[in-house]
Write a protein that holds these residues in place. Structure first.
Motif, PDB file in Angstrom:
ATOM      1  N   THR A 176       5.107   5.163  -4.969  1.00 21.15           N
ATOM      2  CA  THR A 176       4.232   4.306  -4.162  1.00 21.15           C
ATOM      3  C   THR A 176       3.096   3.717  -4.997  1.00 21.15           C
ATOM      4  OG1 THR A 176       2.935   6.244  -3.463  1.00 21.15           O
ATOM      5  CG2 THR A 176       4.753   5.547  -2.035  1.00 21.15           C
ATOM      6  N   GLU A 177       2.528   4.504  -5.915  1.00 24.11           N
ATOM      7  CA  GLU A 177       1.456   3.982  -6.755  1.00 24.11           C
ATOM      8  C   GLU A 177       1.964   2.849  -7.641  1.00 24.11           C
ATOM      9  OE1 GLU A 177      -0.608   6.940  -8.947  1.00 24.11           O
ATOM     10  OE2 GLU A 177      -1.272   8.037  -7.162  1.00 24.11           O
ATOM     11  N   ASP A 209       2.368  -0.297  -5.596  1.00 22.86           N
ATOM     12  CA  ASP A 209       1.083  -0.967  -5.358  1.00 22.86           C
ATOM     13  C   ASP A 209       0.656  -1.810  -6.549  1.00 22.86           C
ATOM     14  OD1 ASP A 209       0.909   0.143  -2.836  1.00 22.86           O
ATOM     15  OD2 ASP A 209      -0.359   1.825  -3.461  1.00 22.86           O
ATOM     16  N   GLU A 232       8.292  -0.905  -0.315  1.00 22.33           N
ATOM     17  CA  GLU A 232       7.092  -1.667   0.040  1.00 22.33           C
ATOM     18  C   GLU A 232       6.592  -1.301   1.435  1.00 22.33           C
ATOM     19  OE1 GLU A 232       8.451  -5.630  -0.345  1.00 22.33           O
ATOM     20  OE2 GLU A 232       8.754  -5.502  -2.513  1.00 22.33           O
TER      21      GLU A 232
END
Length: 310
Positions: free
Chosen positions: A192-193, A196, A218
């Protein structure tokens, strides 16, 4: 003004080149401060290494830390690439005309190069990976990901071996497996990081095989198919760690303690992902403080049993 005085204009301010050349002691102290303030785990792990090689690891870490920040902390890829190119020029200066080096990293690093005879290619390969990050944000195949790890991770293990006096290619290949696996474990942990930041390290071919789409990452849409994909990646990564981990039986006991600590740290990351049932979309699985203390305690006991001292 020389290149080394101007090269990092536009870089994070703490990395700007000083106007006066630091002494070796000042340069090594600068690298030590950077290592201990930016990444406590690195400082702890190097405690298990012989005292005489710790300054070398601190200079190597400082080189990597600054280069990584030049690539990641500067938003404009064009500017980041320019800064990385400047860092590469300063690396060449460190090898070719070291008396001209002004930045503390390269004043300290030259001592490591001089004492240990470290090949320039290992440092250059790391820089190549940071440049790749500016232009390549997604990976299509497993082969592409392994090729990236060849530059981003494997040189670190080879540097560790080289500084500790091991130059055999057979050991370097085992180290490559451990380092690649550690890189992959971090990728699976940081899905997830990375998303981003506009990056995806999960190979598209793995996503296609399990029927996972980009939109799921996403939108943080966790499905059984996504879980099966991450589980498969974790299993393959753990096997790579295990296969490379035999390196510890081929080096001295003091280095083996450190290598085992890093390998077990990778296993702990994979355990954390497994404990979350492979749902890396709801947050970054972490290694608990209790687990970290357990790993450190185990390393300390191993060091004491081997009769090793600092």
């Amino acid at each position: 003004m020389s290149l080394s005085e101007h090269a990092l204009l536009g870089a994070p301010h703490e990395y700007l080149t000083p106007m006066e050349r630091p002494t070796l002691e000042e340069a090594q102290a600068w690298c030590r401060k950077l290592a201990t303030s930016h990444y406590e785990n690195f400082h702890v792990a190097t405690w298990f290494l012989p005292r005489k090689v710790r300054p070398h690891f601190e200079s190597i870490y400082a080189y990597c830390r600054v280069a990584d920040d030049l690539g990641d902390e500067v938003e404009d890829p064009a500017i980041a690439t320019r800064l990385l190119d400047a860092w590469g020029s300063m690396l060449d200066e460190c090898y070719d005309t070291p008396q001209r080096s002004m930045h503390p990293v390269f004043v300290a690093l030259h001592e490591t190069v001089r004492e240990c005879g470290v090949p320039r290619e290992l440092f250059a390969d790391l820089l190549h990976a940071f440049r790749m990050d500016q232009v390549k944000t997604e990976y299509e195949t497993w082969h592409e990901l392994l090729e990236y790890s060849r530059y981003s991770a494997n040189p670190v293990g080879r540097l560790v071996l080289w500084v500790c006096g091991y130059q055999e290619e057979s050991l370097a290949l085992l180290s490559d497996k451990v380092c690649t696996a550690l890189q992959l474990a971090n990728f699976w942990q940081d899905v997830t990081e990375d998303a981003d930041r506009g990056r995806r390290y999960i190979p598209a071919e793995a996503m296609a095989h399990f029927g996972v789409e980009d939109g799921q990452i996403e939108g943080r849409v966790f499905t059984p198919e996504f879980a099966a994909m991450i589980e498969s990646l974790v299993v393959g990564t753990r096997a790579m760690l295990r296969d490379g981990g035999v390196i510890s039986s081929h080096v001295d006991k003091e280095l083996a303690v450190t290598l085992d600590l890093f390998r077990k740290g990778g296993d702990a990351i994979l355990d954390g992902i497994t404990a979350e049932n492979f749902d890396v979309l709801r947050g970054r699985p972490v290694v608990s403080k209790v687990k970290k203390l357990s790993l450190l305690a185990g390393a300390l006991i191993a060091k004491m049993r081997a009769g090793l001292t600092t």
